[in-house]
Scaffold this motif. Structure first.
Motif, PDB file in Angstrom:
ATOM      1  N   ASP A 102       0.810  -1.221   0.000  1.00  0.00           N
ATOM      2  CA  ASP A 102       0.000   0.000   0.000  1.00  0.00           C
ATOM      3  C   ASP A 102       0.834   1.257   0.000  1.00  0.00           C
ATOM      4  O   ASP A 102       0.363   2.318  -0.437  1.00  0.00           O
ATOM      5  N   ARG A 103       2.103   1.183   0.434  1.00  0.00           N
ATOM      6  CA  ARG A 103       2.961   2.369   0.443  1.00  0.00           C
ATOM      7  C   ARG A 103       3.839   2.469  -0.789  1.00  0.00           C
ATOM      8  O   ARG A 103       4.516   3.490  -0.975  1.00  0.00           O
ATOM      9  N   VAL A 104       3.862   1.434  -1.603  1.00  0.00           N
ATOM     10  CA  VAL A 104       4.793   1.391  -2.744  1.00  0.00           C
ATOM     11  C   VAL A 104       4.062   1.379  -4.075  1.00  0.00           C
ATOM     12  O   VAL A 104       4.569   1.899  -5.078  1.00  0.00           O
ATOM     13  N   GLU A 105       2.853   0.812  -4.124  1.00  0.00           N
ATOM     14  CA  GLU A 105       2.125   0.684  -5.397  1.00  0.00           C
ATOM     15  C   GLU A 105       1.078   1.778  -5.531  1.00  0.00           C
ATOM     16  O   GLU A 105       0.487   2.226  -4.537  1.00  0.00           O
ATOM     17  N   LEU A 153      11.817   4.566   6.602  1.00  0.00           N
ATOM     18  CA  LEU A 153      10.433   4.919   6.256  1.00  0.00           C
ATOM     19  C   LEU A 153       9.434   4.204   7.147  1.00  0.00           C
ATOM     20  O   LEU A 153       8.363   4.741   7.452  1.00  0.00           O
ATOM     21  N   SER A 154       9.763   2.993   7.572  1.00  0.00           N
ATOM     22  CA  SER A 154       8.832   2.262   8.439  1.00  0.00           C
ATOM     23  C   SER A 154       8.707   2.928   9.802  1.00  0.00           C
ATOM     24  O   SER A 154       7.702   2.758  10.492  1.00  0.00           O
ATOM     25  N   GLN A 155       9.736   3.701  10.207  1.00  0.00           N
ATOM     26  CA  GLN A 155       9.645   4.454  11.458  1.00  0.00           C
ATOM     27  C   GLN A 155       8.729   5.669  11.320  1.00  0.00           C
ATOM     28  O   GLN A 155       8.381   6.286  12.326  1.00  0.00           O
ATOM     29  N   ARG A 156       8.366   5.994  10.076  1.00  0.00           N
ATOM     30  CA  ARG A 156       7.494   7.151   9.799  1.00  0.00           C
ATOM     31  C   ARG A 156       6.326   6.689   8.936  1.00  0.00           C
ATOM     32  O   ARG A 156       6.258   6.978   7.735  1.00  0.00           O
ATOM     33  N   PRO A 157       5.408   5.939   9.536  1.00  0.00           N
ATOM     34  CA  PRO A 157       4.333   5.301   8.757  1.00  0.00           C
ATOM     35  C   PRO A 157       3.390   6.294   8.081  1.00  0.00           C
ATOM     36  O   PRO A 157       2.682   5.913   7.151  1.00  0.00           O
ATOM     37  N   HIS A 158       3.364   7.540   8.522  1.00  0.00           N
ATOM     38  CA  HIS A 158       2.431   8.515   7.946  1.00  0.00           C
ATOM     39  C   HIS A 158       3.060   9.338   6.825  1.00  0.00           C
ATOM     40  O   HIS A 158       2.385  10.184   6.243  1.00  0.00           O
TER      41      HIS A 158
END
Length: 792
Positions: A268-271, A306-311
């Protein structure tokens, strides 16, 4: 000796039995053969095979008995040749883009000749180790005699020479393959010879990870058929046979890079959203993959940041990074996702000069306010996967940075801060290191750690002891390291961390210093006394006393004797217990340095022995004096434990208000000094008090929670008792109509009461077996009340 069989007779019996077994296994098939022959089935293949199987089984049984020990003998030290080594780290959970490569290299290895060798070489961060581990795990089943993993890069990190590294690699082989009774060869040549002898005829898989490029591996590789070796290195090392399979992993293709990001971050964060033609997320993902250059390490670091900043929206993050770094290095993407403090910490790591570091090194390099702040920054870099946290001790850690990240940090410092700043940081680390060399870690333990413990500042005591241990290790001072470990064992046991306490005690004992050994053994004795393993506790304390006497430490002798007196009283040896108390008091008052600080200790143990004897009035008097002494001396730790035992005595003498007051005072003290173990003991007493006054619901909650704390601390003895009382409280609550069964019919009520009676009876039995008369009596009262008239 009468009644002892002669060894020869025993051997004769075994031989006769084996002959008998062989005869049975042969004669029975032959008898069957005769029977079948009489019925016209002579020459049957099945019969012939049956007879042959009998002979073979008999022979095999005999040869097996002669050629190897029995199964029970195989597990005894020295009974088996060696424990099959299986030291491969787990294969990476996320592995993308190399599947065909793995299959191809596996096939090439199978065709590589009698002793297959694979060398994966290339730049750092390209994924050599991950590829090696995947291949190794696929080949492991074909090497049943063991798989040996050696992280060679760690030896280089420690500053070892090439010859020292050869020595350590050979030592790793020997440790993996030696029998329990083998002696480790000391010379490198002897270790290598041992390895080749022991690997002969065996099928081993060896993985040497991160071998230095200039390393000569001659003699360190198996040369017998059936063995396979995998090596990772920046460049192909020397000393390899000409038949080696070599491979340099290329960067991941763009599609594989995006797939790796998608796997790590989530699709959901890449596509892009197919329903939104303006969603350019997939384009941003490809730009990010391109900026990372297809390097798996760079992609993993970017995903971790990036996973530490989910928003964060991927498009805006990539745009902001590329605006600031139009032509980024592979690791620049993840670096730009760090905070300003984290970026400074990473640049400062480049000035430390080594891959392994601790908080004080980073504090010196980054000019941070102190070690705790630096450890927090290093922890944040670990969460972003720039460094790896290696330490396991509570509130303290060591860290490790991969060589490619360290080189990147150095380039960053030069690029962003300039050579002058980098030089200043290196000088600061050097000054801090020289300052630490001048410190005495053993003095720090004596003059800081133990006073901090007495005042109840356990967190500061723990941190100081751990710092002393680090310093002793840096200086190579084994005696000081043992002193720090003995102190850690005592702190951990105070905090109820039983496993950590025993590990620290074991290391202290291993130094061989009698003073350190005495403290560590006393700590073990106290742990086993708490677990009510009294024979073990007594053995530890007897040995501790001998070591304290050899060390000439009168104060430690007194402390051991006080603890042993308590154990002896629990074992019922009142005379010996009083003798130890008197002897300890004589030692304490005979001019021992710090004798006054031991006064609360002496009073507490005397009160504890009196309590076990059942002299509750005298016990209460001693505990009252211990409380006054500990308050006068500012010893909050002893004050807290004294409040606990005062509550215990008050409860045993039915002074409920006094018991609750003292338990609450102890709970407040233990909470203030962050001692969860002591706090749980006070809450356990409060739970008992709630039971006495009939507040069964409050008692049940309190007791279940304390049982969980005791379980976490490893104190199974008190945990069992707390759970037994918690079940008693739950049973009483149900009998009072607070739980299931309220409003039920007469038959259901009768069944419920029978069930509750069983639960209370089991609890009473637990207390009876352990000698806890008060708790047994409390459960008996509940049981008597519950089994009265139904309307009572």
């Amino acid at each position: 000796m009468p009644g002892t069989p002669d060894p020869g007779d025993t051997r004769g019996f075994r031989t006769a039995f084996l002959i008998f077994l062989a005869a049975v296994l042969v004669l029975i098939p032959l008898a069957v053969s005769r029977l079948l022959e009489s019925r016209g089935l002579a020459g049957s293949l099945a019969v012939a095979l049956l007879a042959d199987v009998g002979v073979v089984l008999a022979a095999r049984a005999y040869l097996d008995r002669r050629g190897k020990p029995a199964e029970s003998e195989a597990v005894r030290p020295g009974g088996r040749e060696y424990v099959v080594p299986r030291s491969l780290p787990p294969a990476p959970q996320v592995f993308v883009g190399r599947e065909e490569t793995v299959a191809d290299l596996e096939a090439r290895l199978r065709e590589a000749g009698r002793v297959p060798l694979l060398v994966l070489h290339g730049a750092g961060g390209i994924g050599k180790t991950a590829l090696a581990l995947v291949i190794a795990h696929r080949l492991a089943g074909a090497h049943p005699d063991g798989q040996i993993y050696v992280q060679v890069g760690d030896f280089q990190t420690d500053g070892m020479s090439a010859e020292q590294i050869r020595h350590e690699i050979a030592g790793a082989y020997v440790y993996a393959l030696k029998r329990p009774d083998d002696e480790l060869p000391t010379a490198t040549g002897g270790r290598i010879d041992f390895f080749h002898r022991r690997s002969a005829g065996r099928s081993l898989l060896i993985l040497l990870d991160d071998v230095p490029a200039d390393m000569d591996l001659a003699g360190l590789l198996p040369d017998r058929p059936g063995c396979t070796t995998i090596i990772t290195s920046r460049r192909i090392p020397g000393g390899l046979p000409g038949a080696a399979v070599t491979y340099e992993p290329p960067p991941l293709a763009e599609d594989d890079s995006v797939k790796l990001l998608s796997t790590l971050l989530g699709a959901d964060r890449v596509e892009s959203d197919p329903a939104d033609p303006d969603d350019l997320t997939a384009v941003a993902a490809r730009r990010l993959a391109d900026a990372c250059g297809g390097q798996p390490l760079a992609l993993r670091l970017a995903a971790a940041a990036l996973s530490q900043r989910p928003h964060w929206d991927l498009r805006f993050a990539v745009e902001a990074i590329l605006q600031r770094r139009p032509d980024p290095e592979q690791l620049d993407v993840s670096y730009m996702l760090l905070t300003a403090q984290e970026r400074l910490a990473l640049r400062s790591i480049g000035s430390i000069g080594k891959q392994a570091f601790t908080g004080w090194m980073l504090a010196a390099a980054a000019s941070s306010p102190g070690e705790p702040v630096s450890e927090e920054l290093a922890d944040r870099l670990a969460r972003a996967q720039f460094v790896e946290r290696r330490g396991t001790r509570r509130d303290h850690a060591s860290f490790y940075v991969e060589d490619e990240v360290l080189e990147y940090a150095r380039r960053l410092a030069e690029r962003e801060d300039g050579p002058q700043a980098s030089s200043a940081r290196e000088e600061s680390v050097t000054r801090a290191r020289e300052d630490r060399r001048g410190r005495d870690p053993a003095l720090s333990v004596r003059e800081q750690v133990y006073p901090l413990m007495r005042t109840g500042d356990l967190s500061a005591a723990l941190a100081t002891a751990q710092q002393a241990l680090d310093l002793a290790d840096e200086q190579g001072d084994g005696v000081a390291a043992g002193a720090a470990c003995a102190a850690l064992a005592e702190i951990f046991s105070e905090l109820g961390d039983t496993l950590e306490a025993e590990e620290a005690a074991q290391r202290a004992i291993g130094t061989g210093h009698p003073g350190n050994t005495a403290r560590a053994l006393r700590c073990n004795g106290r742990i086993h006394r708490r677990l009510r393993e009294l024979d073990k506790a007594r053995a530890f304390l007897d040995e501790a006393l001998g070591n304290a006497e050899r060390a000439g430490d009168a104060g430690e002798q007194a402390r051991v004797l006080f603890e042993r007196a308590y154990v002896l009283s629990l074992q019922g040896d009142v005379t010996a217990a009083r003798g130890d108390l008197d002897r300890a008091d004589r030692l304490r008052t005979s001019g021992v340095i710090g004798a006054e600080t031991m006064e609360p200790t002496a009073l507490w143990y005397r009160g504890a022995v009196l309590y076990v004897e059942g002299r509750l009035g005298d016990s209460a008097e001693e505990f009252g004096r211990a409380r006054a002494s500990s308050r006068r001396l500012g010893q909050r730790l002893w004050e807290a434990w004294t409040e606990h035992v005062i509550a215990k005595v008050a409860l045993a003498t039915d002074r409920l208000d006094d018991a609750k007051e003292a338990a609450e005072a102890g709970l407040e003290l233990f909470t203030a000094i962050r001692n969860r173990y002591g706090a749980a003991h006070c809450r356990y007493l409060l739970g008992q008090a709630h039971l006495v006054e009939g507040a069964v619901r409050e008692a049940e909650i309190e007791l279940w929670e304390t049982a969980e704390t005791f379980r976490a601390c490893g104190d199974v003895w008190v945990e069992r008792h707390a759970r037994a009382l918690a079940r008693a409280a739950a049973a009483w609550a149900r009998a009072e109509g607070h739980g299931p069964g309220a409003g039920a019919g007469e038959e259901s009520v009768r069944e419920l009461r029978e069930e509750i009676a069983r639960e209370l009876g089991e609890a009473a039995e637990i207390f009876r077996a352990s000698g806890d008369v008060w708790a047994e009596g409390l459960v008996a009262r509940l049981l008597a009340a519950m089994t009265g008239p139904a309307d009572g």
